[in-house]
Design a protein around this motif. Structure first.
Motif, PDB file in Angstrom:
ATOM      1  N   GLY A  59       0.731  -1.206  -0.158  1.00 18.09           N
ATOM      2  CA  GLY A  59      -0.029  -0.074  -0.158  1.00 18.09           C
ATOM      3  C   GLY A  59       0.880   1.286   0.040  1.00 18.09           C
ATOM      4  O   GLY A  59       1.996   1.177   0.667  1.00 18.09           O
ATOM      5  N   ASP A  61       0.173   4.967   1.088  1.00 19.19           N
ATOM      6  CA  ASP A  61      -0.612   5.797   1.866  1.00 19.19           C
ATOM      7  C   ASP A  61      -0.023   7.229   1.719  1.00 19.19           C
ATOM      8  O   ASP A  61       0.849   7.668   2.512  1.00 19.19           O
ATOM      9  CB  ASP A  61      -0.880   5.631   3.226  1.00 19.19           C
ATOM     10  CG  ASP A  61      -1.740   6.092   4.082  1.00 19.19           C
ATOM     11  OD1 ASP A  61      -2.415   7.401   3.657  1.00 19.19           O
ATOM     12  OD2 ASP A  61      -2.333   5.692   5.113  1.00 19.19           O
ATOM     13  N   ALA A  84       1.564   0.967   9.936  1.00 20.49           N
ATOM     14  CA  ALA A  84       1.474   0.968   8.612  1.00 20.49           C
ATOM     15  C   ALA A  84       1.760  -0.492   8.067  1.00 20.49           C
ATOM     16  O   ALA A  84       1.068  -1.172   7.137  1.00 20.49           O
ATOM     17  CB  ALA A  84       2.229   1.771   7.991  1.00 20.49           C
ATOM     18  N   THR A  89       0.616  -1.711   4.351  1.00 24.75           N
ATOM     19  CA  THR A  89       1.242  -0.313   3.665  1.00 24.75           C
ATOM     20  C   THR A  89       2.694  -0.410   3.799  1.00 24.75           C
ATOM     21  O   THR A  89       3.249  -0.330   4.843  1.00 24.75           O
ATOM     22  CB  THR A  89       0.705   1.051   4.345  1.00 24.75           C
ATOM     23  OG1 THR A  89      -0.870   1.190   3.850  1.00 24.75           O
ATOM     24  CG2 THR A  89       1.134   2.191   4.059  1.00 24.75           C
ATOM     25  N   VAL A  92       4.756   5.484   2.906  1.00 22.72           N
ATOM     26  CA  VAL A  92       3.814   6.377   3.460  1.00 22.72           C
ATOM     27  C   VAL A  92       4.470   8.014   3.190  1.00 22.72           C
ATOM     28  O   VAL A  92       5.662   8.104   2.879  1.00 22.72           O
ATOM     29  CB  VAL A  92       3.545   6.654   5.186  1.00 22.72           C
ATOM     30  CG1 VAL A  92       3.036   5.251   5.542  1.00 22.72           C
ATOM     31  CG2 VAL A  92       5.122   6.404   5.801  1.00 22.72           C
ATOM     32  N   SER A 320      -6.667   7.474   0.973  1.00 24.60           N
ATOM     33  CA  SER A 320      -5.667   7.626   1.951  1.00 24.60           C
ATOM     34  C   SER A 320      -6.300   7.443   3.271  1.00 24.60           C
ATOM     35  O   SER A 320      -7.576   7.816   3.602  1.00 24.60           O
ATOM     36  CB  SER A 320      -4.917   9.065   1.628  1.00 24.60           C
ATOM     37  OG  SER A 320      -4.430   9.026   0.571  1.00 24.60           O
ATOM     38  N   LEU A 359      -6.219  -0.439   4.355  1.00 24.49           N
ATOM     39  CA  LEU A 359      -6.389  -1.335   3.514  1.00 24.49           C
ATOM     40  C   LEU A 359      -7.469  -2.463   3.645  1.00 24.49           C
ATOM     41  O   LEU A 359      -8.250  -2.722   2.966  1.00 24.49           O
ATOM     42  CB  LEU A 359      -4.942  -2.113   3.076  1.00 24.49           C
ATOM     43  CG  LEU A 359      -4.022  -1.254   2.609  1.00 24.49           C
ATOM     44  CD1 LEU A 359      -2.790  -2.123   2.100  1.00 24.49           C
ATOM     45  CD2 LEU A 359      -4.391  -0.723   1.120  1.00 24.49           C
ATOM     46  N   THR A 383      -5.494   2.400  -3.695  1.00 22.96           N
ATOM     47  CA  THR A 383      -4.528   2.250  -2.479  1.00 22.96           C
ATOM     48  C   THR A 383      -2.967   2.430  -2.956  1.00 22.96           C
ATOM     49  O   THR A 383      -2.180   2.443  -2.027  1.00 22.96           O
ATOM     50  CB  THR A 383      -4.774   1.123  -1.602  1.00 22.96           C
ATOM     51  OG1 THR A 383      -4.691  -0.074  -2.638  1.00 22.96           O
ATOM     52  CG2 THR A 383      -6.403   1.137  -1.368  1.00 22.96           C
ATOM     53  N   SER A 384      -2.786   2.090  -4.053  1.00 25.19           N
ATOM     54  CA  SER A 384      -1.202   1.792  -4.307  1.00 25.19           C
ATOM     55  C   SER A 384      -0.895   2.585  -5.785  1.00 25.19           C
ATOM     56  O   SER A 384       0.177   3.208  -5.725  1.00 25.19           O
ATOM     57  CB  SER A 384      -0.835   0.339  -4.677  1.00 25.19           C
ATOM     58  OG  SER A 384      -1.212  -0.417  -3.539  1.00 25.19           O
TER      59      SER A 384
END
Length: 502
Positions: A59, A61, A84, A89, A92, A320, A359, A383-384
């Motif tokens: 991910g 974020d 995360a 994730t 970040v 996000s 996620l 998300t990515s």
């Protein structure tokens, strides 16, 4: 050539495809080397068996607040990044925030590097919050920031210590046009909020629920229309962050149909939570403070449905967390708004935790069954892949393809989690004392998180396996326009009219 790691028996999901079961992922030196079948391996090759589960990119974020000075009881890079990776994730983007009194952003960025270096479990980058965009900063320091891989800024249209007027917004947008950095905007009308807040306080309406009353949708709607107009005038791509209002989203959608490069973001709280959560319980009259965030939670389930439509139909470019937590049971946290038994919502720190749950919450509604609200490819886009493209990480993050960092999330096979996962504060890894999603059930959770070819999360065998020095600073390139295009004319202006003054 034998690989360092091979992921087998997974269903690989990218932004465009769901690959058939049996395609393996070969990883070498932290990068995805190839996708194929019967990939070479030797005695030193690590094998991870996905057991028929989905494999998605790590991910990205693109909106988290770590180690913010105005949030002393919130997460630092260590606790925030730990949370995360436990939620899948691997990247970040946090905020280096300038104060109004500061006339240079260089010390600001240096301070945030100090806060993050060797303190992060996942990879990270910085957005720059500009509150005093002097000509010196825009002409001399922003080119230096871009060279250093900080290629995005955030602007506020509200909050007295941070907000910019229209002329300042225009100047930054003009700089963004010439230098090529990405501009994020918090769009709410500051004067509307100020007037209502003062009048509510005078009437004695100061408990947490009135936070939602003080920031009506029309404040977001007006500011959204205004910033789109300023962006169109200056021919500048923008992203409007944490959108919550149906009419505001319609402004974005209309701009996109005109091919304007207007991007939008929403967050989990605007898909799942309503303003009733701001009301206290009979156990704790102040408990609603846990869900104070801005824009506020909206009143009607129809508002949640409007955000889901934006998720599904492509209006939103990114999903996000806006992870901006403060501890609840702490005198310098949410309880700043409770003094001597008197509740004052204007003193409650804004924000909710969400980097770990982002996620799993959205993945629960991704797929093709009757309860799904978006496809698996759309889940990956939001998300990515799209945040990676928008913020200058395309080619490195956000995809499962040769040459990309080997950042992966391996979920559970559906039969292994038939009863789903109940979200509870005690299972999470952030540094605050609550989650607004307490008791909610999600259908899956990351089983493994892999960061640049290293397994950093194994839910069944030790949880966090990575270390505080695993995360690396990401020197980003200039972002790509995901929606629309530049170079268009402004409604009502002559062709080429802008050229007289640009």
């Amino acid at each position: 050539m034998a690989f360092d790691l091979v992921v087998v028996n997974g269903i690989i999901v990218t932004a465009s495809d769901v690959l058939p079961l049996g395609i393996e992922i070969g990883i070498k030196d932290g990068k995805i080397s190839c996708l194929g079948s019967s990939l070479p391996r030797d005695a030193n090759t690590q094998i991870i068996d996905a057991k028929g589960a989905y494999v998605t990119p790590g991910g990205v974020d693109s909106h988290v607040h770590f180690a913010q000075d105005n949030c002393p009881t919130g997460d630092d890079f260590t606790t925030g990044s730990r949370s995360a990776i436990a939620g899948g994730t691997t990247t970040v983007l946090a905020f280096a925030s300038q104060e109004k009194s500061e006339t240079s952003v260089i010390p600001v960025v240096e301070e945030y590097h100090t806060k993050a270096t060797n303190q992060s479990y996942c990879d990270y980058g910085f957005h720059l919050i500009l509150t005093n965009p002097t000509p010196e900063i825009m002409q001399k320091e922003m080119p230096l920031m871009i060279e250093q891989g900080i290629t995005s800024v955030k602007l506020y249209m509200t909050y007295e210590p941070m907000k910019l007027g229209d002329s300042e917004l225009l100047e930054v947008l003009m700089s963004a046009r010439s230098l090529g950095f990405t501009t994020m905007v918090h769009a709410e009308n500051s004067d509307i909020i100020s007037l209502i807040t003062d009048r509510l306080e005078a009437a004695g309406h100061t408990d947490p629920y009135f936070h939602a009353i003080s920031r009506p949708q029309i404040a977001e709607n007006e500011a959204t229309y205004r910033i789109i107009s300023l962006a169109e005038l200056t021919d500048s791509p923008i992203l409007i962050v944490h959108m919550s209002s149906e009419i505001a989203v319609k402004h974005v959608r209309k701009a996109q149909t005109r091919m304007l490069p207007i991007h939008a973001e929403t967050c989990p709280q605007y898909l799942f939570l309503l303003s009733e959560r701001l009301k206290g319980s009979h156990h704790d009259a102040f408990e609603g403070a846990k869900c104070v965030c801005s824009p506020p939670l909206r009143h009607d389930p129809k508002d949640l449905e409007a955000m889901w439509r934006g998720i599904a139909n492509g209006t939103f470019t990114t999903f996000s967390s806006d992870h901006a937590p403060s501890s609840y049971d702490h005198p310098n946290g949410k309880k700043l708004g409770l003094k001597s038994g008197i509740m004052r919502y204007r003193d409650i720190p804004n924000g909710v935790p969400g980097v770990e749950t982002r996620l799993p919450l959205l993945f629960s509604y991704a797929g093709s069954d009757k309860d799904s609200r978006l496809g698996l490819q759309r889940f990956v886009q939001l998300t990515s892949s799209d945040p990676a493209k928008l913020y200058g990480l395309d080619g490195t993050k956000g995809n499962i393809a040769p040459g990309y960092d080997a950042d992966l999330v391996i979920w559970y096979p559906e039969e292994d989690l038939k009863d789903g996962v109940n979200i509870e504060q005690k299972m999470l890894h952030h540094g605050v004392d609550y989650t607004p999603y307490e008791g909610m059930k999600v259908k899956n959770w990351p089983r493994y998180t892999i960061l640049r070819g290293k397994k950093v999360w194994d839910r069944d065998n030790g949880g966090i396996l990575g270390g505080m020095s695993d995360g690396k600073f990401l020197k980003r390139g200039k972002g790509k326009i995901v929606v629309g295009k530049t170079g268009g004319e402004v409604n009502g202006m002559l062709a080429g009219e802008r050229d007289y003054w640009v």
